[in-house]
Design a protein around this motif. Sequence first.
Motif, short mmCIF file in Angstrom:
data_model
loop_
_atom_site.label_atom_id
_atom_site.label_comp_id
_atom_site.label_asym_id
_atom_site.label_seq_id
_atom_site.Cartn_x
_atom_site.Cartn_y
_atom_site.Cartn_z
N VAL A 149 47.40 43.71 43.18
CA VAL A 149 46.42 42.75 43.51
C VAL A 149 47.45 41.67 43.25
N TYR A 150 47.60 41.13 44.71
CA TYR A 150 48.69 39.63 44.37
C TYR A 150 47.75 38.05 43.89
N GLY A 151 47.89 36.81 43.18
CA GLY A 151 46.86 36.41 43.19
C GLY A 151 48.31 35.10 42.96
N VAL A 210 50.66 37.36 39.10
CA VAL A 210 50.11 36.25 39.07
C VAL A 210 51.22 34.89 39.17
N ILE A 234 37.43 33.98 38.75
CA ILE A 234 38.45 35.40 38.58
C ILE A 234 38.11 36.44 37.46
N MET A 245 44.97 30.37 46.59
CA MET A 245 44.05 32.03 45.17
C MET A 245 43.03 31.10 45.41
N PHE A 259 47.53 43.28 38.71
CA PHE A 259 46.85 42.12 39.17
C PHE A 259 48.13 40.50 38.64
N THR A 270 38.77 35.78 47.42
CA THR A 270 39.87 36.57 47.88
C THR A 270 39.90 37.67 46.75
N ILE A 271 40.28 36.91 46.46
CA ILE A 271 41.14 37.81 44.63
C ILE A 271 39.65 38.68 44.04
N SER A 275 39.34 32.19 45.27
CA SER A 275 38.40 32.84 44.25
C SER A 275 37.27 33.91 44.29
N THR A 305 38.16 39.91 52.45
CA THR A 305 39.42 39.66 51.37
C THR A 305 40.34 39.07 51.80
N SER A 318 41.59 32.47 49.80
CA SER A 318 42.51 32.28 49.85
C SER A 318 42.91 31.56 51.01
#
Length: 553
Positions: A271-273, A317, A330, A292, A315, A296-297, A294, A520, A282
């Motif tokens: 998971v990309y933030g 970040v 998050i 980023m 995760f 979506t993540i 909240s 998402t 996002s």
Amino acid sequence: MSVAPLVLELELHTPLSTVPPQDPLTAIRARNRAQLSDVLEGLRRAAKDSKVAALVAQCDGGTQTPAVVQELRDAVLEFRRSGKPAVAWAQSFGELGPGTLGYYLASAFDEIWVQPSGDVGLTGLSARAVFLREALDQLGLQPQLSQRHEYKNAANMFTESEFTEAHRESLTRIVESMGEQIITAVADARDIDPQRLRDLIDAGPASADDAMAAGLIDTVGYRDEVYHAVNRSVGGRMRLRYVSRYNHARTKNDAMLRAPIQRRRGYVALVYGHGAITVGRSSASPFAQGSMGSDTISAALRAAVRDDSVKAIVFRVDSPGGSYVASDTIRREVLLARRRKPVVASMGSVAGSGGYFVTMAADAVVASPATITGSIGVVGGKISPRRLLDRLGIHVASVNVGQQADMFSSDEPFTDEQWEIVNRWMDRVYDDFTAKVAEDRKLARDHVLDVARGRIWTGADAREHGLVDELGGLTTAIQAARDRGGLPYRDDLADVRTYPRVPFLERLRPAESSQSPAATGTTVRAHAPLSDVATALGLPSTGALTMPFVPRT
């Protein structure tokens, strides 16, 4: 007739993309940029591939961040352990400009070439800050910004005319830590005494001939001479292919062969933030790096938890922070995910303030030695144009219901009572932040208060203070997730899936609920709000958990 051996190419004068495109607009903009994950994976595959004979890379662009350079160096060193040659070349490591990071990367290769007209701009590192207080005073703009505490320097741009002692101390340690890492690595790679290397750095940019005499490079020559030498070393025939294109082809073939087996074994969800942390979904914008969100993540983490084939979550970040409540949202989802599956946080170039807040609750936190992190502190307030408006003869009036109704109006400064409210809120947020750091990291509160106070750290220093568990890049974090999820060791990414996994048609439909895959998605903005413009200019993004300005190297 036998097939000519493959020689893989890297062109690093353009920044690598560190996050996969999340929407069509971003994909179009990034079509000519290689993905960092593709390059890292391609180099690992190539080390074992008998069809690949060598690697040649153009390293003159110092456009990569220090943390990305370290991930690339590790991958190049791993490739070299296969015994295959790796050659770096540059038109110039900085043309009357800094070339330290480009040269730092090139030092991981077997050979370094520089064009005869080029230089080796190995000049060290610099972190600069801009102070606008006197300009704001002249314009009639009144900054009212509160921060917790003296190292939380994001507001200093507006409130100070020069470095405070804490601000200077913090940035000095950042460049010292990064400098130590670079000098140690280059001195070892080039077999140069560290003090001798420091002297060369202090002497400033060197011409190609002087750099070769000093042992900084191996050969002076043009690109055609580099490629001719590489071609000769692999037998006089070679086929060229970019590392990212090579990896795409291999990934497609491997996925078809291994998919049934891999489904049974399970996956690591990635998971990309990326970008400033905001409430909601996002966003992507052609004018800034996006945000980023909240929602979506959180939805992506929930989707990974619900997927029975996912055995662990990474995760990743890369964020300077932002909204306090969004960061806390998050963090809560990370804690909930941990109840079901292991979660490993991987810090990119920057994971500070809110970016640290969202990672600290993971089972393990992995950062590159040069990652900018920490910044455990709070900043908030506003800049009022009241004096400027009065000077221009502009008058703004309002009618209110409630004594604090106009508290957050942009044209009026805070009253004494409102300023007291702001500072009570700042204290509450700072106390909550530090308490959660102590809880998540299992650290004594006094220790957290000592290393917090808004101070930024490199990943190497953060590990010494207990804020980070392990040093390494995304590959290290993925292997840590495998270990915790009971998955076998791999030297590729066949068992890694990026989340959210939303089919293209599903992205075009409205989400049915907050649990559906479409929830998402990202919001694509065709315009640039003021927060994006501020970010593009190097100003702090909106939000209480925003880190001080990232030093530019």
